[in-house]
Write a protein that holds these residues in place. Structure first.
Motif, PDB file in Angstrom:
ATOM      1  N   ALA A  47       0.814  -1.406   0.487  1.00 35.97           N
ATOM      2  CA  ALA A  47      -0.692  -0.107   0.022  1.00 35.97           C
ATOM      3  C   ALA A  47       1.337   1.151   0.067  1.00 35.97           C
ATOM      4  O   ALA A  47       0.749   2.071  -0.369  1.00 35.97           O
ATOM      5  N   ALA A  48       2.063   1.537   1.121  1.00 37.18           N
ATOM      6  CA  ALA A  48       2.947   2.509   1.211  1.00 37.18           C
ATOM      7  C   ALA A  48       3.808   3.164  -0.295  1.00 37.18           C
ATOM      8  O   ALA A  48       3.896   3.638  -1.216  1.00 37.18           O
ATOM      9  N   TYR A  49       4.053   1.714  -1.413  1.00 30.96           N
ATOM     10  CA  TYR A  49       4.914   1.294  -2.106  1.00 30.96           C
ATOM     11  C   TYR A  49       3.765   2.039  -3.677  1.00 30.96           C
ATOM     12  O   TYR A  49       4.518   3.156  -4.320  1.00 30.96           O
ATOM     13  N   ASP A  50       2.820   1.480  -3.714  1.00 30.26           N
ATOM     14  CA  ASP A  50       1.713   1.640  -4.620  1.00 30.26           C
ATOM     15  C   ASP A  50       1.608   3.664  -4.055  1.00 30.26           C
ATOM     16  O   ASP A  50       1.105   4.008  -5.217  1.00 30.26           O
ATOM     17  N   ALA A  51       1.546   3.998  -2.937  1.00 27.20           N
ATOM     18  CA  ALA A  51       1.917   5.252  -2.969  1.00 27.20           C
ATOM     19  C   ALA A  51       2.858   6.608  -2.750  1.00 27.20           C
ATOM     20  O   ALA A  51       3.135   7.484  -2.472  1.00 27.20           O
ATOM     21  N   GLY A  52       3.346   5.821  -3.424  1.00 24.39           N
ATOM     22  CA  GLY A  52       5.077   6.361  -3.893  1.00 24.39           C
ATOM     23  C   GLY A  52       5.891   6.240  -3.125  1.00 24.39           C
ATOM     24  O   GLY A  52       7.352   6.931  -3.262  1.00 24.39           O
ATOM     25  N   LEU A  53       5.909   5.561  -2.376  1.00 25.31           N
ATOM     26  CA  LEU A  53       7.192   5.406  -1.038  1.00 25.31           C
ATOM     27  C   LEU A  53       7.886   4.129  -1.896  1.00 25.31           C
ATOM     28  O   LEU A  53       8.092   3.280  -2.046  1.00 25.31           O
ATOM     29  N   THR A  54       8.875   4.298  -2.483  1.00 22.48           N
ATOM     30  CA  THR A  54       9.526   3.900  -3.465  1.00 22.48           C
ATOM     31  C   THR A  54      10.939   3.632  -3.596  1.00 22.48           C
ATOM     32  O   THR A  54      12.139   2.716  -3.994  1.00 22.48           O
ATOM     33  N   SER A  55      11.599   4.758  -2.153  1.00 20.82           N
ATOM     34  CA  SER A  55      12.784   4.591  -2.281  1.00 20.82           C
ATOM     35  C   SER A  55      12.956   4.750  -0.500  1.00 20.82           C
ATOM     36  O   SER A  55      12.130   5.412   0.075  1.00 20.82           O
ATOM     37  N   PRO A  56      14.150   4.957   0.108  1.00 20.67           N
ATOM     38  CA  PRO A  56      14.432   5.572   1.660  1.00 20.67           C
ATOM     39  C   PRO A  56      14.071   6.440   1.947  1.00 20.67           C
ATOM     40  O   PRO A  56      13.787   7.289   3.288  1.00 20.67           O
ATOM     41  N   ALA A  57      14.659   7.232   0.520  1.00 25.41           N
ATOM     42  CA  ALA A  57      14.246   8.936   0.988  1.00 25.41           C
ATOM     43  C   ALA A  57      13.096   9.679   1.095  1.00 25.41           C
ATOM     44  O   ALA A  57      13.072  10.233   1.516  1.00 25.41           O
ATOM     45  N   GLN A  58      11.685   8.773   1.385  1.00 30.18           N
ATOM     46  CA  GLN A  58      10.486   8.979   0.731  1.00 30.18           C
ATOM     47  C   GLN A  58      10.684   8.937   2.127  1.00 30.18           C
ATOM     48  O   GLN A  58       9.493   8.223   2.312  1.00 30.18           O
ATOM     49  N   LEU A  59      11.574   7.691   3.370  1.00 29.60           N
ATOM     50  CA  LEU A  59      10.267   7.525   4.512  1.00 29.60           C
ATOM     51  C   LEU A  59      10.194   8.554   5.568  1.00 29.60           C
ATOM     52  O   LEU A  59       9.575   8.241   6.662  1.00 29.60           O
ATOM     53  N   LYS A  60      10.730   9.643   5.110  1.00 32.07           N
ATOM     54  CA  LYS A  60      10.482  10.989   6.008  1.00 32.07           C
ATOM     55  C   LYS A  60       8.616  11.142   6.172  1.00 32.07           C
ATOM     56  O   LYS A  60       7.811  11.054   5.395  1.00 32.07           O
ATOM     57  N   GLY A  61       8.318  11.356   7.033  1.00 27.85           N
ATOM     58  CA  GLY A  61       6.916  11.104   7.489  1.00 27.85           C
ATOM     59  C   GLY A  61       6.138   9.729   7.276  1.00 27.85           C
ATOM     60  O   GLY A  61       4.546   9.801   7.458  1.00 27.85           O
ATOM     61  N   LYS A  62       6.886   8.617   7.357  1.00 27.29           N
ATOM     62  CA  LYS A  62       6.081   7.519   7.057  1.00 27.29           C
ATOM     63  C   LYS A  62       6.865   6.631   9.146  1.00 27.29           C
ATOM     64  O   LYS A  62       7.226   6.897   9.383  1.00 27.29           O
ATOM     65  N   SER A  63       5.835   5.574   8.664  1.00 24.39           N
ATOM     66  CA  SER A  63       6.060   4.441   9.891  1.00 24.39           C
ATOM     67  C   SER A  63       6.776   3.742   9.443  1.00 24.39           C
ATOM     68  O   SER A  63       6.714   3.243   8.506  1.00 24.39           O
ATOM     69  N   PHE A  64       8.064   3.755  10.724  1.00 29.76           N
ATOM     70  CA  PHE A  64       8.806   2.370  10.582  1.00 29.76           C
ATOM     71  C   PHE A  64       8.324   1.262  12.124  1.00 29.76           C
ATOM     72  O   PHE A  64       8.805   1.840  12.651  1.00 29.76           O
ATOM     73  N   GLY A  65       8.933  -0.458  11.957  1.00 31.15           N
ATOM     74  CA  GLY A  65       8.156  -1.117  12.322  1.00 31.15           C
ATOM     75  C   GLY A  65       9.541  -1.058  13.338  1.00 31.15           C
ATOM     76  O   GLY A  65      10.283  -1.313  12.539  1.00 31.15           O
ATOM     77  N   ILE A  66       9.473  -1.029  14.953  1.00 30.50           N
ATOM     78  CA  ILE A  66      10.022  -1.723  15.700  1.00 30.50           C
ATOM     79  C   ILE A  66       9.779  -3.061  16.883  1.00 30.50           C
ATOM     80  O   ILE A  66       8.478  -3.114  16.543  1.00 30.50           O
ATOM     81  N   THR A  67      10.564  -3.608  16.828  1.00 31.53           N
ATOM     82  CA  THR A  67      10.588  -4.194  18.323  1.00 31.53           C
ATOM     83  C   THR A  67      10.536  -3.672  19.528  1.00 31.53           C
ATOM     84  O   THR A  67       9.193  -3.135  19.861  1.00 31.53           O
TER      85      THR A  67
END
Length: 344
Positions: A128-148
């Motif tokens: 879903a994120a990829y289709d919305a344009g998250l195709t590079s790590p440079a675009q992780l600004k403003g996105k959520s990232f899973g951690i343990t």
């Protein structure tokens, strides 16, 4: 001269005794094995311990091993400090460093390491994120990232990506989900945007319909010492010989793993035998035919002789301090005992 293990000594003594007509106690009577518990995750990155157990390398060093399996790194550090586990092999976490600062734990060797030319940890995003344009790590600004957990290796990776891409660390929203399985589920269903994980997990996920790969962790953290071997400070002081014997057996397991699946200097028969051995522990809930490709394709270098990359460890420690996850008073001397393995 090759070092003589306890088992080898007993065999030699028995042979000498027979020659001299002397009665020798049965193996295990005079030299009982030291019983230890080893903390592990069911990851290919823990292969050296599994190989050392299955092939008798621990037994050759006079060690009787029991495995305790965990879902994340930080609980393993707590188990080491409490004495429930004797050795752990996993990523450095904030919990581990804080326990080291209290004098409870020491890193004594290296495990998994990012290496140029060897596929390493992959940066993944939901479809879903990829289709919305998250195709590079440079675009992780403003996105959520899973951690343990906060202070986990996943937390460190997310911030190192932000640093290199030039946006503030706070502009990645971290989602602590406690267990790797929970992170996978959240990524597949689009509840989180991104994650990073070792290749034996990442490649099968990226091959499926719910997840895409957008980069490699090594591009952001070159020569990253991903996992380390650690034990209690008491063990390093009171039983240094036991630590050396553990690391010797672990290193033999790592050598077998690297030869078969990284350098491919071993025969195909040996590689197949090793993958079958690892399947007892990794993806053992899947049929071998499905698990084998993931185990093979997900192999990363395990440091020869449990060599430890001190430069990487220092960088990790600096990051933990910068995030105020550990006290400023923690030093490399408190965290690492470099006397057991080669360092760089």
């Amino acid at each position: 001269m090759k070092a003589l293990t306890k088992r080898g000594f007993v065999k030699l003594a028995a042979a000498a005794g027979i020659a001299a007509g002397v009665s020798i106690a049965p193996l295990g009577t005079a030299f009982a094995a030291d019983k230890i518990t080893v903390g592990a995750l069911r990851f290919t990155s823990h292969a050296p311990s599994f190989i050392a157990f299955e092939r008798g390398y621990f037994a050759d060093e006079g060690l009787e091993v029991n495995f305790e399996f965990f879902q994340a790194a930080q609980p393993m550090a707590v188990a080491i400090a409490s004495g429930d586990v004797d050795f752990g092999i996993t990523a450095i976490s904030g919990g581990l460093i804080n326990l080291a600062e209290k004098g409870a734990i020491k890193v004594v060797g290296g495990g998994l390491q990012e290496e140029p030319g060897v596929d390493g940890q992959m940066i993944l995003v939901s479809k879903a994120a990829y289709d919305a344009g998250l195709t590079s790590p440079a675009q992780l600004k403003g996105k959520s990232f899973g951690i343990t957990q906060t202070g986990s290796s996943f937390h460190y990776i997310a911030h190192k990506i932000a640093d290199k891409e030039g946006f503030d660390r706070s502009e990645i929203t971290l989602r602590p989900l406690q267990k790797v399985g929970a992170v996978i589920g959240a990524l597949k269903t689009g509840q989180i945007d991104a994650w990073a994980i070792v290749p034996h997990i990442a490649k099968p996920l990226a091959a499926g319909p719910e997840i895409e790969s957008i980069g490699m962790v090594a591009d952001y953290i070159p020569d990253y010492q991903v996992t380390t071997v650690f034990t209690s400070t008491a063990m390093t002081k009171d039983k240094p010989d036991l630590v050396k014997r553990f690391l010797a057996a672990f290193s033999k397991g790592a050598a077998d793993f690297n030869a078969a699946l990284i350098d491919k200097t071993a025969s195909e028969e040996e590689a197949e035998a090793l993958v079958q051995l690892l399947h007892k522990y990794v993806y053992n809930d899947q049929p071998y035919e499905k698990a084998a490709p993931s185990i093979r394709n997900g192999a990363m270098r395990i440091n020869e002789g449990a060599k430890l990359n001190m430069t990487s460890i220092a960088d990790q420690l600096d990051w933990f301090k910068s995030e105020k996850l550990v006290p400023e008073t923690v030093t490399m001397d408190l965290l690492v005992d470099p006397s057991f393995v080669e360092t760089n």
